[in-house]
Design a protein around this motif. Structure first.
Motif, PDB file in Angstrom:
ATOM      1  N   LEU A  59       0.863  -1.178   0.000  1.00 59.76           N
ATOM      2  CA  LEU A  59       0.000   0.000   0.000  1.00 59.76           C
ATOM      3  C   LEU A  59       0.904   1.233   0.000  1.00 59.76           C
ATOM      4  O   LEU A  59       1.602   1.497   0.975  1.00 59.76           O
ATOM      5  CB  LEU A  59      -0.892  -0.034   1.240  1.00 59.76           C
ATOM      6  CG  LEU A  59      -2.152   0.814   1.225  1.00 59.76           C
ATOM      7  CD1 LEU A  59      -3.056   0.448   0.066  1.00 59.76           C
ATOM      8  CD2 LEU A  59      -2.899   0.653   2.537  1.00 59.76           C
ATOM      9  N   THR A  61      -0.262   4.408  -1.294  1.00 58.15           N
ATOM     10  CA  THR A  61      -1.148   5.528  -1.001  1.00 58.15           C
ATOM     11  C   THR A  61      -2.367   4.911  -0.322  1.00 58.15           C
ATOM     12  O   THR A  61      -2.539   3.689  -0.363  1.00 58.15           O
ATOM     13  CB  THR A  61      -1.594   6.281  -2.284  1.00 58.15           C
ATOM     14  OG1 THR A  61      -2.465   5.431  -3.040  1.00 58.15           O
ATOM     15  CG2 THR A  61      -0.394   6.695  -3.142  1.00 58.15           C
ATOM     16  N   PRO A  62      -3.235   5.699   0.276  1.00 62.53           N
ATOM     17  CA  PRO A  62      -4.401   5.110   0.941  1.00 62.53           C
ATOM     18  C   PRO A  62      -5.331   4.346   0.001  1.00 62.53           C
ATOM     19  O   PRO A  62      -6.124   3.530   0.461  1.00 62.53           O
ATOM     20  CB  PRO A  62      -5.120   6.327   1.524  1.00 62.53           C
ATOM     21  CG  PRO A  62      -4.082   7.376   1.653  1.00 62.53           C
ATOM     22  CD  PRO A  62      -3.127   7.141   0.515  1.00 62.53           C
ATOM     23  N   ASP A  63      -5.202   4.577  -1.303  1.00 61.15           N
ATOM     24  CA  ASP A  63      -6.142   3.925  -2.217  1.00 61.15           C
ATOM     25  C   ASP A  63      -5.494   3.086  -3.317  1.00 61.15           C
ATOM     26  O   ASP A  63      -6.164   2.705  -4.264  1.00 61.15           O
ATOM     27  CB  ASP A  63      -7.068   4.970  -2.841  1.00 61.15           C
ATOM     28  CG  ASP A  63      -6.312   6.043  -3.616  1.00 61.15           C
ATOM     29  OD1 ASP A  63      -5.075   6.078  -3.570  1.00 61.15           O
ATOM     30  OD2 ASP A  63      -6.982   6.844  -4.284  1.00 61.15           O
ATOM     31  N   VAL A  81      -7.469  -0.056  -4.200  1.00 59.60           N
ATOM     32  CA  VAL A  81      -8.073  -0.638  -3.005  1.00 59.60           C
ATOM     33  C   VAL A  81      -9.558  -0.850  -3.284  1.00 59.60           C
ATOM     34  O   VAL A  81     -10.235   0.019  -3.835  1.00 59.60           O
ATOM     35  CB  VAL A  81      -7.860   0.280  -1.781  1.00 59.60           C
ATOM     36  CG1 VAL A  81      -8.691  -0.195  -0.593  1.00 59.60           C
ATOM     37  CG2 VAL A  81      -6.385   0.334  -1.421  1.00 59.60           C
ATOM     38  N   ALA A 127      -3.423  -1.601  11.037  1.00 56.79           N
ATOM     39  CA  ALA A 127      -3.341  -0.970   9.712  1.00 56.79           C
ATOM     40  C   ALA A 127      -2.844  -1.964   8.674  1.00 56.79           C
ATOM     41  O   ALA A 127      -1.929  -2.751   8.943  1.00 56.79           O
ATOM     42  CB  ALA A 127      -2.403   0.233   9.762  1.00 56.79           C
TER      43      ALA A 127
END
Length: 163
Positions: A59, A61-63, A81, A127
């Motif tokens: 991961l 970036t968050p998406d 994601v 996380a």
């Protein structure tokens, strides 16, 4: 230098325990996450029968997941994601064991030969950091023992690496 030994047992629980022991010995004293992911991918691909791909997505970036070290045919580089089996594992923060990837909604076919898949999230402090992804040309290749074994291996990878 560490040298792997062929695991010769038909007991899946014993197989996964020995695989974890070999990985622990392999990464002893090494904290680099890329080096550890590369060696884990190679170890799994060499030891686990019936695979056509074994590797990591991280991961970044968050998406979005980005391809990491792997063994097998060339792969998709970026996965959103929530998309495909890998993206779903991240979105739900839980393993995805799919007997028939062609029946999985939104499956991303990086290798048309893949028929089943097991994706285990890499977790630290709740996380998701990435995933360990395993593909097989055999439908229904992965069972609950495989899932438990690879979840333990993913935890060991995270503990051994400075992610």
């Amino acid at each position: 230098m560490f040298e792997t030994a062929t695991i010769e047992t038909t007991d899946k629980i014993a197989f996964h325990a020995e695989l974890a022991e070999q990985f622990a010995a392999l990464v002893q004293g090494e904290r680099d996450p890329i080096a550890n992911a590369a060696n884990l991918s190679a170890l799994v691909f060499a030891q686990v029968p019936g695979l056509n791909w074994a590797g990591f997505y991280f991961l970044r970036t968050p998406d979005e997941l980005v391809l990491g070290p792997f063994q097998g045919r060339v792969a998709c580089v970026r996965i959103a994601v929530g998309r495909g089996v890998c993206g779903t594992a991240v979105a739900e923060a839980r393993s995805q064991r799919v007997d028939d990837v062609h029946a999985f909604p939104g499956h991303i076919a990086c290798d048309a030969a893949s028929r089943s898949e097991l994706v285990v999230p890499l977790m630290r402090d709740g996380a998701v950091l990435g995933v360990l992804d395993l593909d097989s040309p055999v439908p229904g290749r992965f069972d609950a023992d495989d899932q438990a074994g690879f979840e333990a291996l993913a935890r060991l990878y995270v503990e051994a690496s400075d992610l």
